[in-house]
Design a protein around this motif. Structure first.
Motif, PDB file in Angstrom:
ATOM      1  N   MET A   1       0.813  -1.106  -0.101  1.00 17.22           N
ATOM      2  CA  MET A   1       0.032  -0.036  -0.162  1.00 17.22           C
ATOM      3  C   MET A   1       0.889   1.074   0.073  1.00 17.22           C
ATOM      4  N   LYS A   2       0.379   2.123  -0.873  1.00 16.53           N
ATOM      5  CA  LYS A   2       1.189   3.739  -0.757  1.00 16.53           C
ATOM      6  C   LYS A   2       0.148   4.709  -0.490  1.00 16.53           C
ATOM      7  N   ARG A   3       0.713   5.676   0.361  1.00 16.70           N
ATOM      8  CA  ARG A   3      -0.097   6.746   0.666  1.00 16.70           C
ATOM      9  C   ARG A   3       0.252   7.991  -0.091  1.00 16.70           C
TER      10      ARG A   3
ATOM     11  N   GLY B   1      -7.378   1.638  -8.261  1.00 14.01           N
ATOM     12  CA  GLY B   1      -6.615   1.062  -7.161  1.00 14.01           C
ATOM     13  C   GLY B   1      -6.379   1.866  -6.140  1.00 14.01           C
ATOM     14  N   ILE B   2      -7.265   2.942  -5.920  1.00 16.00           N
ATOM     15  CA  ILE B   2      -7.346   3.542  -4.727  1.00 16.00           C
ATOM     16  C   ILE B   2      -8.199   2.763  -3.674  1.00 16.00           C
TER      17      ILE B   2
ATOM     18  N   ILE C   1      -5.960  12.548   1.082  1.00 13.31           N
ATOM     19  CA  ILE C   1      -5.189  11.404   1.401  1.00 13.31           C
ATOM     20  C   ILE C   1      -5.614  10.063   0.653  1.00 13.31           C
ATOM     21  N   MET C   2      -4.835   9.714  -0.157  1.00 17.35           N
ATOM     22  CA  MET C   2      -5.362   8.555  -0.759  1.00 17.35           C
ATOM     23  C   MET C   2      -4.208   7.177  -0.370  1.00 17.35           C
TER      24      MET C   2
ATOM     25  N   THR D   1      -1.305   3.867 -10.384  1.00 18.09           N
ATOM     26  CA  THR D   1      -0.267   5.181 -10.980  1.00 18.09           C
ATOM     27  C   THR D   1      -1.328   6.111 -11.262  1.00 18.09           C
ATOM     28  N   PHE D   2      -0.562   7.614 -11.168  1.00 16.32           N
ATOM     29  CA  PHE D   2      -1.392   8.809 -11.549  1.00 16.32           C
ATOM     30  C   PHE D   2      -1.526   8.700 -13.111  1.00 16.32           C
ATOM     31  N   GLU D   3      -0.726   8.083 -13.830  1.00 14.02           N
ATOM     32  CA  GLU D   3      -0.943   8.005 -15.182  1.00 14.02           C
ATOM     33  C   GLU D   3      -2.045   7.208 -15.695  1.00 14.02           C
TER      34      GLU D   3
END
Length: 111
Positions: A1-3, A39-40, A55-56, A63-65
Motif C-alpha cells: 500500500m502506498k499513501r 486502485g485507490i 489522503i489516498m 499510478t497517476f498515469e
C-alpha cells in the motif's frame, strides 16, 4: 500500500464551499467506482477554510498515469470534474490545468 497527500484550494466563497461539501457527502456512484477501479483503496478529504487536503491509500495497481488515462475515457468522471471546477481554483504554483497537487512529505514520526 502506498499513501499520497494532495492539496487544492476552493474558491473563497462560503456558499460554494457548502455546496462542494454537499456533493461530497455522497459522491455519484460512477465516481466512487472509478476511484476504486483505479486502485485507490481509501480516500479522505479534509478542509480548513478554503484549503483542501486529500489522503489516498492505493494498491500496487495504482499510478497517476493509469488513473488519468481511465478518467479521460469516462464521461461521468469528465462531467464530475467539470462540475467540481466550479468550486475549485488552482494553487498559485500549479502547472497549467493542474488541479490537485501532490504534496511532499517533510516529516514522519516512525520510519
Amino acid at each position: 500500500m502506498k499513501r499520497y497527500c494532495l492539496t487544492l484550494d476552493l474558491k473563497d466563497d462560503a456558499q460554494l464551499i457548502a455546496e462542494y461539501e454537499e456533493y461530497h457527502r455522497e459522491i455519484w456512484p460512477g465516481i466512487k467506482k472509478s476511484i476504486i477501479d483505479s486502485g485507490i483503496i481509501n480516500m479522505e478529504i479534509y478542509r480548513f477554510d478554503n484549503r483542501l487536503m486529500m489522503i489516498m491509500e492505493t494498491n500496487n495497481r495504482f499510478t497517476f498515469e493509469r488513473k488519468a488515462a481511465m478518467d479521460v475515457s469516462n464521461p461521468k468522471v469528465l462531467e464530475w470534474e467539470a462540475l467540481m471546477w466550479k468550486f475549485q481554483q488552482p494553487l498559485k504554483n500549479a502547472k497549467p490545468g493542474e488541479k490537485w497537487v501532490l504534496m511532499d512529505r517533510i516529516f514522519k514520526l516512525n520510519g
